[in-house]
Each structure stands twice: as C-alpha cells, then as structure tokens.
Design a protein around this motif. Structure first.
Motif, PDB file in Angstrom:
ATOM      1  N   MET A 188       0.985  -1.207  -0.033  1.00 41.51           N
ATOM      2  CA  MET A 188      -0.072   0.098  -0.011  1.00 41.51           C
ATOM      3  C   MET A 188       0.718   1.095  -0.032  1.00 41.51           C
ATOM      4  N   SER A 189       0.486   2.108  -0.982  1.00 39.95           N
ATOM      5  CA  SER A 189       1.250   3.502  -0.942  1.00 39.95           C
ATOM      6  C   SER A 189       0.955   4.295   0.389  1.00 39.95           C
ATOM      7  N   SER A 190       2.023   5.448   0.294  1.00 38.22           N
ATOM      8  CA  SER A 190       1.694   6.292   1.641  1.00 38.22           C
ATOM      9  C   SER A 190       0.476   6.975   1.503  1.00 38.22           C
ATOM     10  N   LYS A 191       0.158   7.370   0.050  1.00 38.49           N
ATOM     11  CA  LYS A 191      -1.267   7.999  -0.037  1.00 38.49           C
ATOM     12  C   LYS A 191      -2.308   7.238   0.206  1.00 38.49           C
ATOM     13  N   ASP A 192      -2.297   5.913  -0.204  1.00 38.20           N
ATOM     14  CA  ASP A 192      -3.263   4.891   0.122  1.00 38.20           C
ATOM     15  C   ASP A 192      -3.628   4.812   1.553  1.00 38.20           C
ATOM     16  N   LYS A 193      -2.579   4.848   2.332  1.00 35.92           N
ATOM     17  CA  LYS A 193      -2.399   4.746   3.674  1.00 35.92           C
ATOM     18  C   LYS A 193      -2.969   5.625   4.632  1.00 35.92           C
ATOM     19  N   VAL A 194      -2.586   6.953   3.971  1.00 33.53           N
ATOM     20  CA  VAL A 194      -3.370   8.135   4.653  1.00 33.53           C
ATOM     21  C   VAL A 194      -4.717   8.218   4.356  1.00 33.53           C
ATOM     22  N   MET A 195      -5.281   7.998   3.083  1.00 30.27           N
ATOM     23  CA  MET A 195      -6.629   7.837   2.869  1.00 30.27           C
ATOM     24  C   MET A 195      -7.401   6.851   3.725  1.00 30.27           C
ATOM     25  N   ALA A 196      -6.600   5.612   3.987  1.00 30.07           N
ATOM     26  CA  ALA A 196      -7.210   4.552   4.933  1.00 30.07           C
ATOM     27  C   ALA A 196      -7.471   5.023   6.224  1.00 30.07           C
ATOM     28  N   LYS A 197      -6.260   5.481   6.618  1.00 31.27           N
ATOM     29  CA  LYS A 197      -6.486   6.283   7.916  1.00 31.27           C
ATOM     30  C   LYS A 197      -7.613   7.168   8.319  1.00 31.27           C
ATOM     31  N   GLN A 198      -7.745   8.021   7.296  1.00 28.37           N
ATOM     32  CA  GLN A 198      -8.912   9.181   7.406  1.00 28.37           C
ATOM     33  C   GLN A 198     -10.095   8.278   7.351  1.00 28.37           C
ATOM     34  N   GLU A 199     -10.352   7.315   6.584  1.00 24.23           N
ATOM     35  CA  GLU A 199     -11.732   6.590   6.804  1.00 24.23           C
ATOM     36  C   GLU A 199     -11.954   6.006   7.880  1.00 24.23           C
ATOM     37  N   ILE A 200     -10.717   5.285   8.474  1.00 33.62           N
ATOM     38  CA  ILE A 200     -10.843   4.750   9.808  1.00 33.62           C
ATOM     39  C   ILE A 200     -11.286   5.658  11.096  1.00 33.62           C
ATOM     40  N   HIS A 201     -10.521   6.734  10.817  1.00 31.30           N
ATOM     41  CA  HIS A 201     -10.761   7.750  11.975  1.00 31.30           C
ATOM     42  C   HIS A 201     -12.070   8.381  11.836  1.00 31.30           C
ATOM     43  N   LYS A 202     -12.688   8.544  10.653  1.00 31.38           N
ATOM     44  CA  LYS A 202     -13.916   8.925  10.730  1.00 31.38           C
ATOM     45  C   LYS A 202     -15.088   7.960  11.348  1.00 31.38           C
ATOM     46  N   THR A 203     -14.816   6.738  11.089  1.00 30.99           N
ATOM     47  CA  THR A 203     -15.629   5.739  11.819  1.00 30.99           C
ATOM     48  C   THR A 203     -15.523   5.711  13.253  1.00 30.99           C
ATOM     49  N   LEU A 204     -14.318   6.511  13.742  1.00 35.48           N
ATOM     50  CA  LEU A 204     -14.130   6.405  15.252  1.00 35.48           C
ATOM     51  C   LEU A 204     -14.420   7.896  15.638  1.00 35.48           C
ATOM     52  N   LYS A 205     -14.980   8.622  15.122  1.00 35.33           N
ATOM     53  CA  LYS A 205     -15.211  10.221  15.350  1.00 35.33           C
ATOM     54  C   LYS A 205     -16.186  10.044  16.747  1.00 35.33           C
ATOM     55  N   LEU A 206     -17.113   9.380  16.754  1.00 33.98           N
ATOM     56  CA  LEU A 206     -17.867   9.242  18.058  1.00 33.98           C
ATOM     57  C   LEU A 206     -17.016   8.836  19.309  1.00 33.98           C
TER      58      LEU A 206
END
Length: 408
Positions: A1-19
C-alpha cells in the motif's frame, strides 16, 4: 500500500471512530489525535485523565460503602438492591477506563495496522456494497447505543430536580434529593455540602458514561471492520477460478497461484489481527459477562418497586440490554465471518486448479476450521448464545430476589 493510500485509509478509519474519540476526549484519552509533544500538553492530558479517574473511583467507592452499610445495618432487600445496578455499571466503566489508558498504545498500533489492511482501492461493485453496508450499519449502531446511554444518565441527573419542582407546584414539602446512593465522609444534608454532593454525582455519572461509550464504541468499530475485511476476503476467494459466473481453468498458471498465496497471507494477517484485538479486550469482556446479568436483574427489580425512578431505570435497562447485546453481536459477527472463509474456498473454482493450488487452498480450509472468536479472558467464547445465557441468568436472579422480597 502506498503512503497516499495509507493516509486515505487512516482518514476513513478515523471517521468511523469520530464518536468514540469524542467520548474518550472527555476523560483525557484519544486514539486518533496526534499525541501531545510539549510538556504542558502532556501534563494537562495526564491531569485530565487522573481527575476523571479519581471522580469515578470516589463515586464507585461511595456507592460500595453505601451498599455494604445497608447490608450490615438494614434487613431491607429494597434498600440494599436500590443501587446495585449502578455499582455494576460504574465498575464496568472504571475497568474500561483503566484498560483504555493502560492499553492506549496497543490500540493506537492496532489502528495503524488496520490501515494496512483497509480496502481503499476496491472498485468492484460487490466489494463497495459490502463496505458501504457495513459502515452504514456501524454508524447507526454507534448512534443508538450512545443515545441510550446519554439519555439515560441525564434522566437520572434530572429526576431529582423534576421531583423537587413537581412537589413545589403541588405545595407539598420538597427537598432536592440525590442522584445516586452514595456515602460521604461528611453530612451531605447541610446546605453547602448538599449542592456540592449533587454536582459531584452529576459529573460522576457523566464520566462513567463517557468511559463506557468510549470503550464499547471502540470495540464495536474495530470488530465491525475485521468482520468487513473477512467478508471482502470471502468475496475474493469465491471468485478464484471463476469469471462471469462460469468456471475457467485459471489455477494452472503461476500468477494465479501467487494470487492464492496473497489471499492466504491476507487471511493470516486478519487472524493475527483478530487475536491481538481479542487480547486487548479480553479483560473488558470478562467484566461485561460477569456483571451484566446482575445489572439487568437489579434494575428490573427496581423498576417494579420505585415508581419515581421507573422511567430512568427503564432507560438504564435499555442501555444495559443494548450494551451486552452489542458485545455479543459483534463478537458473533467475527465468529461467523471467519468460519465462512472455509465455505468461500469450497464455493470457488478449486476443482479446476492444479494440485499445487488445491493444496494451498486446503491449508486455508483447515485453518478456517478454527474461527476467530472473542473470549471472556479465555474462559469462554462470546457469541449470541452468550447473550441468551446472560438473559436467562438475569431472569433466574430476578426470580430469586423477588421471592426473597415477598417472603420478608
């Protein structure tokens, strides 16, 4: 996984953990924010957590002292049981708070590892649909679980005020009561101490709910993500050796053998990740399983006997049933998803493969015979059968308690 894809993955995961992050911030913990680097920020974070932990500990200690005092000095079952469900809830909350703090770095590492497994490049319609449905259901579950707990604690906090205002309107003697059954090292009926005790109990209840929500939402989110990844893996396995619904002889080529090896490695990583997640939550799961039956039993008993607190206790009952139900549901979901890998291999085009590919797939089938599951500190696995057992035990405890009450 490229660094760009990993940043995108982290953003999606963190969005699910917002609450989850919103709740844990209230007690001085965060799994997605940048860790404080300067000394002042670190001290502030530590002090905020210590203050929250101290408030919850003092609240729990006061409740236990009150219950023990009633057990020693009073023969009344009602007075003794009145606050047991809150003691159970606060015990779980305090245990979860300490677990989150002690294992905060482990949870951060698990989130970073999850980013490596996160599906960011899938353009397949079925894969996108699985991901969308999983995330949508997770968001709905998070909202309603938080709704039950937050509404419940504020009903408890406001009930004494509502009773006070109601009695004032009726012209009957009215005194502002208390929220919880606590013992204090001072006379809490005195004017200044009374207000201080009420504020302490209000804040203590809120801290308890933030701790409960933070841990449980973290669990349900990470468990949901592992289940989603396992179902995406199943979809990929079923398509091995098939194309447009028809079976073709693909496995004879070396590149397709490497595809099978890639799938096996992904499966092994998910197994290791699931085991790490189970280890991180095993103590919390044990506390849940041990105390849930007692909590449900005691709150049902109080609903029957205390009409003033009946509404608050009903919301507590809803929160308790939802809390343990969520634990068992997501644990069962991982169990089902991991055991379904063997069925996915069987439904693939394995019968058109060469012997080398078949042997590799057979290893995956054998490994899938031992599915992932969460445990209560290794004592027992947690599935929806555990939920039914907890409800049955709760009813048995309630029947015994009510029999003792009516015989007095």
């Amino acid at each position: 996984m490229s660094s760009k894809d990993k940043v995108m993955a982290k953003q999606e995961i963190h969005k699910t953990l917002k609450l989850c992050n919103f709740c844990t911030r209230k007690i001085g913990i965060s799994f997605t924010d940048e860790q404080p680097k300067d000394l002042i920020s670190k001290i502030w974070t530590y002090m905020w957590f210590l203050g929250s932990a101290l408030i919850l500990f003092l609240k729990l200690a006061g409740q236990v002292d009150y219950a023990v005092t009633k057990l020693v000095n009073s023969a009344s079952v009602v007075e003794f049981v009145a606050g047991l469900h809150i003691i159970g809830y606060d015990t779980m909350s305090f245990g979860k708070m300490l677990t989150m703090w002690y294992k905060r770095n482990i949870f951060r590492n698990l989130l970073n590892e999850l980013a490596d497994l996160w599906p960011t490049l899938d353009r397949d319609k079925d894969s996108i649909d699985i991901k969308r449905k999983k995330l949508s259901r997770l968001q709905i579950g998070q909202f309603w679980y938080a709704f039950w707990n937050i509404l419940g604690v504020w009903l408890y906090n406001l009930t004494p005020i509502v009773i006070y205002v109601y009695r004032k309107i009726q012209g009957t003697p009215a005194n502002l009561g208390y929220i919880w059954h606590l013992s204090y090292p001072f006379d809490k009926t005195q004017p200044v101490y009374h207000e201080l005790a009420f504020v302490f109990e209000t804040f203590g209840g809120v801290v308890s709910v933030w701790s409960m929500l933070g841990s449980d939402i973290l669990f349900m989110t990470m468990a949901s993500h592992i289940s989603m990844l396992l179902r995406l893996l199943q979809l990929k396995i079923r398509r091995l050796g098939t194309q447009n619904g028809g079976t073709i002889n693909q496995f004879k080529h070396g590149d397709h053998y490497q595809e099978i090896i890639s799938v096996i490695k992904t499966h092994q990583r998910l197994i290791m990740y699931g085991n790490d997640l189970e280890d991180a939550f095993s103590i919390v799961n044990l506390i849940n399983v041990l105390l849930s039956s007692v909590n449900i039993c005691c709150v049902v008993f109080n609903i029957l006997l205390d009409p003033w607190m009946a509404m608050s206790n009903k919301f507590f009952l809803g929160a308790a049933l939802t809390q343990v139900g969520i634990l068992c549901w997501y644990a069962d979901d991982i169990f089902t998803s991991s055991s379904g890998v063997a069925d996915a291999v069987y439904n693939s085009g394995w019968y058109n493969s060469d012997i080398q590919c078949q042997r590799a797939l057979l290893v995956m089938i054998q490994r899938s015979q031992k599915p992932l599951y969460f445990t209560a500190l290794k004592f027992s696995s947690i599935t929806m059968s555990t939920y039914s057992s907890i409800l049955i035990n709760s009813y048995s405890y309630f029947t015994l308690l009510y029999t003792v009450y009516i015989s007095d």
